[in-house]
Write an enzyme that holds these catalytic residues in place. Structure first.
Site, PDB file in Angstrom:
ATOM      1  N   SER A  12      11.885   4.755  22.412  1.00 34.63           N
ATOM      2  CA  SER A  12      11.738   3.410  21.864  1.00 34.63           C
ATOM      3  C   SER A  12      13.102   2.843  21.527  1.00 34.63           C
ATOM      4  O   SER A  12      13.842   3.406  20.713  1.00 34.63           O
ATOM      5  CB  SER A  12      10.879   3.455  20.593  1.00 34.63           C
ATOM      6  OG  SER A  12      11.017   2.222  19.911  1.00 34.63           O
ATOM      7  N   HIS A  35      10.287   2.216  26.046  1.00 35.83           N
ATOM      8  CA  HIS A  35       9.311   1.581  25.163  1.00 35.83           C
ATOM      9  C   HIS A  35       9.992   0.435  24.408  1.00 35.83           C
ATOM     10  O   HIS A  35      10.998   0.634  23.724  1.00 35.83           O
ATOM     11  CB  HIS A  35       8.774   2.632  24.188  1.00 35.83           C
ATOM     12  CG  HIS A  35       7.684   2.154  23.297  1.00 35.83           C
ATOM     13  ND1 HIS A  35       6.370   2.088  23.699  1.00 35.83           N
ATOM     14  CD2 HIS A  35       7.697   1.755  21.995  1.00 35.83           C
ATOM     15  CE1 HIS A  35       5.617   1.658  22.694  1.00 35.83           C
ATOM     16  NE2 HIS A  35       6.407   1.435  21.650  1.00 35.83           N
ATOM     17  N   ASP A  37       9.529  -2.499  21.716  1.00 30.14           N
ATOM     18  CA  ASP A  37       8.694  -2.938  20.594  1.00 30.14           C
ATOM     19  C   ASP A  37       8.951  -4.406  20.278  1.00 30.14           C
ATOM     20  O   ASP A  37      10.003  -4.764  19.755  1.00 30.14           O
ATOM     21  CB  ASP A  37       9.016  -2.101  19.358  1.00 30.14           C
ATOM     22  CG  ASP A  37       8.439  -0.702  19.451  1.00 30.14           C
ATOM     23  OD1 ASP A  37       7.225  -0.575  19.710  1.00 30.14           O
ATOM     24  OD2 ASP A  37       9.201   0.265  19.259  1.00 30.14           O
ATOM     25  N   MET A  39       8.021  -7.417  17.943  1.00 29.91           N
ATOM     26  CA  MET A  39       7.406  -7.670  16.623  1.00 29.91           C
ATOM     27  C   MET A  39       7.675  -9.117  16.221  1.00 29.91           C
ATOM     28  O   MET A  39       8.773  -9.633  16.450  1.00 29.91           O
ATOM     29  CB  MET A  39       8.001  -6.749  15.568  1.00 29.91           C
ATOM     30  CG  MET A  39       7.941  -5.276  15.917  1.00 29.91           C
ATOM     31  SD  MET A  39       8.485  -4.287  14.520  1.00 29.91           S
ATOM     32  CE  MET A  39       8.558  -2.659  15.288  1.00 29.91           C
ATOM     33  N   HIS A  68       5.311  -2.862  24.017  1.00 26.08           N
ATOM     34  CA  HIS A  68       4.339  -2.713  22.924  1.00 26.08           C
ATOM     35  C   HIS A  68       4.408  -3.971  22.068  1.00 26.08           C
ATOM     36  O   HIS A  68       5.381  -4.179  21.335  1.00 26.08           O
ATOM     37  CB  HIS A  68       4.694  -1.454  22.116  1.00 26.08           C
ATOM     38  CG  HIS A  68       3.835  -1.245  20.912  1.00 26.08           C
ATOM     39  ND1 HIS A  68       4.186  -0.357  19.899  1.00 26.08           N
ATOM     40  CD2 HIS A  68       2.632  -1.767  20.548  1.00 26.08           C
ATOM     41  CE1 HIS A  68       3.236  -0.370  18.973  1.00 26.08           C
ATOM     42  NE2 HIS A  68       2.292  -1.214  19.333  1.00 26.08           N
ATOM     43  N   MET A  70       3.516  -5.997  19.056  1.00 21.92           N
ATOM     44  CA  MET A  70       2.979  -6.023  17.697  1.00 21.92           C
ATOM     45  C   MET A  70       3.056  -7.472  17.230  1.00 21.92           C
ATOM     46  O   MET A  70       3.906  -7.844  16.412  1.00 21.92           O
ATOM     47  CB  MET A  70       3.784  -5.078  16.802  1.00 21.92           C
ATOM     48  CG  MET A  70       3.437  -3.621  17.053  1.00 21.92           C
ATOM     49  SD  MET A  70       4.716  -2.498  16.499  1.00 21.92           S
ATOM     50  CE  MET A  70       5.789  -2.596  17.905  1.00 21.92           C
ATOM     51  N   MET A 139      -1.720   4.597  17.445  1.00 23.76           N
ATOM     52  CA  MET A 139      -0.566   4.565  16.536  1.00 23.76           C
ATOM     53  C   MET A 139      -0.653   5.742  15.576  1.00 23.76           C
ATOM     54  O   MET A 139      -1.674   5.941  14.925  1.00 23.76           O
ATOM     55  CB  MET A 139      -0.524   3.257  15.746  1.00 23.76           C
ATOM     56  CG  MET A 139      -0.136   2.013  16.548  1.00 23.76           C
ATOM     57  SD  MET A 139       1.466   2.127  17.380  1.00 23.76           S
ATOM     58  CE  MET A 139       2.594   2.340  16.007  1.00 23.76           C
ATOM     59  N   GLY A 144       5.459  -1.167  12.691  1.00 26.83           N
ATOM     60  CA  GLY A 144       6.428  -2.043  12.035  1.00 26.83           C
ATOM     61  C   GLY A 144       7.832  -1.477  11.978  1.00 26.83           C
ATOM     62  O   GLY A 144       8.796  -2.217  12.103  1.00 26.83           O
ATOM     63  N   GLY A 146      10.596   2.104  12.687  1.00 28.88           N
ATOM     64  CA  GLY A 146      10.877   3.443  13.187  1.00 28.88           C
ATOM     65  C   GLY A 146      11.124   4.393  12.023  1.00 28.88           C
ATOM     66  O   GLY A 146      11.228   3.970  10.873  1.00 28.88           O
ATOM     67  N   GLY A 147      11.187   5.668  12.329  1.00 31.87           N
ATOM     68  CA  GLY A 147      11.589   6.668  11.345  1.00 31.87           C
ATOM     69  C   GLY A 147      10.545   7.049  10.312  1.00 31.87           C
ATOM     70  O   GLY A 147      10.880   7.680   9.305  1.00 31.87           O
ATOM     71  N   ASP A 177       2.486   6.956  19.300  1.00 37.29           N
ATOM     72  CA  ASP A 177       3.706   6.235  18.926  1.00 37.29           C
ATOM     73  C   ASP A 177       3.873   6.301  17.417  1.00 37.29           C
ATOM     74  O   ASP A 177       3.032   5.785  16.679  1.00 37.29           O
ATOM     75  CB  ASP A 177       3.579   4.782  19.416  1.00 37.29           C
ATOM     76  CG  ASP A 177       4.786   3.914  19.085  1.00 37.29           C
ATOM     77  OD1 ASP A 177       5.819   4.452  18.641  1.00 37.29           O
ATOM     78  OD2 ASP A 177       4.680   2.684  19.281  1.00 37.29           O
ATOM     79  N   GLY A 178       4.970   6.916  16.991  1.00 37.93           N
ATOM     80  CA  GLY A 178       5.319   6.959  15.574  1.00 37.93           C
ATOM     81  C   GLY A 178       5.448   8.385  15.070  1.00 37.93           C
ATOM     82  O   GLY A 178       4.486   9.153  15.109  1.00 37.93           O
ATOM     83  N   GLY A 179       6.658   8.731  14.651  1.00 41.32           N
ATOM     84  CA  GLY A 179       6.882  10.054  14.080  1.00 41.32           C
ATOM     85  C   GLY A 179       6.792  11.191  15.081  1.00 41.32           C
ATOM     86  O   GLY A 179       6.596  12.350  14.700  1.00 41.32           O
ATOM     87  N   GLY A 199      11.350   7.271  19.058  1.00 36.00           N
ATOM     88  CA  GLY A 199      12.512   6.432  18.774  1.00 36.00           C
ATOM     89  C   GLY A 199      13.612   7.239  18.133  1.00 36.00           C
ATOM     90  O   GLY A 199      14.572   7.651  18.788  1.00 36.00           O
ATOM     91  N   SER A 200      13.451   7.511  16.834  1.00 37.16           N
ATOM     92  CA  SER A 200      14.521   8.199  16.106  1.00 37.16           C
ATOM     93  C   SER A 200      14.767   9.604  16.642  1.00 37.16           C
ATOM     94  O   SER A 200      15.906  10.072  16.651  1.00 37.16           O
ATOM     95  CB  SER A 200      14.224   8.212  14.608  1.00 37.16           C
ATOM     96  OG  SER A 200      12.889   8.556  14.361  1.00 37.16           O
TER      97      SER A 200
HETATM   98  C1  DX5 Z   1       6.729   1.410  15.240  1.00 34.95           C
HETATM   99  C2  DX5 Z   1       7.041   1.304  16.699  1.00 34.95           C
HETATM  100  C3  DX5 Z   1       7.548   2.554  17.302  1.00 34.95           C
HETATM  101  C4  DX5 Z   1       8.832   3.081  16.715  1.00 34.95           C
HETATM  102  C5  DX5 Z   1       8.699   4.566  16.681  1.00 34.95           C
HETATM  103  O1  DX5 Z   1       5.968   0.341  14.853  1.00 34.95           O
HETATM  104  O2  DX5 Z   1       5.888   0.914  17.428  1.00 34.95           O
HETATM  105  O3  DX5 Z   1       7.646   2.454  18.715  1.00 34.95           O
HETATM  106  O4  DX5 Z   1       9.977   2.736  17.429  1.00 34.95           O
HETATM  107  O5  DX5 Z   1       9.801   5.097  16.026  1.00 34.95           O
HETATM  108  P1  DX5 Z   1       9.877   6.632  15.586  1.00 34.95           P
HETATM  109  O6  DX5 Z   1       9.748   7.453  16.846  1.00 34.95           O
HETATM  110  O7  DX5 Z   1      11.225   6.732  14.977  1.00 34.95           O
HETATM  111  O8  DX5 Z   1       8.753   6.874  14.639  1.00 34.95           O
HETATM  112 ZN    ZN Z   2       5.937   1.054  19.622  1.00 31.34          ZN
END
Ligand code: DX5
Ligand code: ZN
Length: 224
Positions: A12, A35, A37, A39, A68, A70, A139, A144, A146-147, A177-179, A199-200
């Protein structure tokens, strides 16, 4: 367009350096899809970028785009991202007025159509309609930012989706997606995910290629 086989690792770019986007896109060229994002500060309390930026990412990225959205009112805005040439466009089921009609429009333009569910949203209404979608995004954090920490309580939704896909013969990618990182990707793979956003865990690694390879190997080892 021939897209990569599972397991797919989609970094991401929310965790990239926005003023060094070209450099960061090159750094993840060993991944499967990028990916992206989007928003809108309305559907989620954060703001990233819109179609102009996505168009530049599409023109610059060595690998296909997994967008993605949002955003509120995806019925109005999502087709534009398919027109840009993204391989995949995913909108949120909570925001769409008519998810099936919207997925059909995205497919007609030539992109894969994805539907996403927040952690608290049931996927049950989707189970009988999986053939209408190319991807379901479960999700694993509140959308919203990352991290954040992975929410294991979302895993039963993947099991439900995997079973329904097997039952109905739907050829649908199941994305998380997420964590997602080395400590969590195994349980998501075991529950049925085949496409993993990180992402992170990717951009925070000293060795980005090594991290992508590690995540892919872990997902493969824990395949459902
Ligand atoms: C959060 C995003 C994710 C985000 C994930 O709303 O949709 O794509 O970048 O980040 P990590 O992998 O750091 O949780
Ligand atoms: Zn995403």
């Amino acid at each position: 367009m021939r897209l990569p086989d599972a397991p797919r690792i989609n970094p991401s770019i929310l965790s990239a350096d926005f003023v060094n986007m070209q450099r960061d896109l090159e750094r993840i060229s060993g991944a499967d899809l990028v990916h992206v994002d989007v928003m809108d500060n309305h559907f989620v309390p954060n703001l990233t970028f819109g179609p102009q930026m996505v168009e530049r990412v599409q023109a610059t990225s060595p690998i296909p785009l997994d967008v993605h959205l949002m955003i509120s009112d995806p019925d109005r805005w999502a087709p534009e991202y398919a027109e840009i040439g993204a391989a995949s466009v995913t909108f949120h089921v909570e925001a769409a007025r008519d998810p099936i009609a919207l997925a059909r429009r995205i497919r007609d333009i030539g992109a894969r159509a994805g539907v996403a569910a927040k952690p608290g949203t049931s996927v049950e209404p989707l189970l009988d309609h999986l053939g209408e979608f190319d991807q379901v995004l479960v999700m694993t954090v509140e959308p919203g930012f990352g991290g954040q920490s992975f929410m294991p309580e979302t895993m039963p939704k993947l099991v439900e989706l995997r079973e329904a896909a097997a039952r109905t013969g739907a050829d649908v990618w199941l994305q998380v997606d997420g964590g997602i990182g080395p400590d969590t990707i195994g349980q998501a793979a075991e529950a049925g995910a085949d496409t993993f956003v990180a992402g992170s865990a990717v951009f925070g690694a000293d060795d980005i290629d090594g991290r992508i390879a590690q995540l892919r190997a872990l997902a493969r080892a824990h395949r459902h």
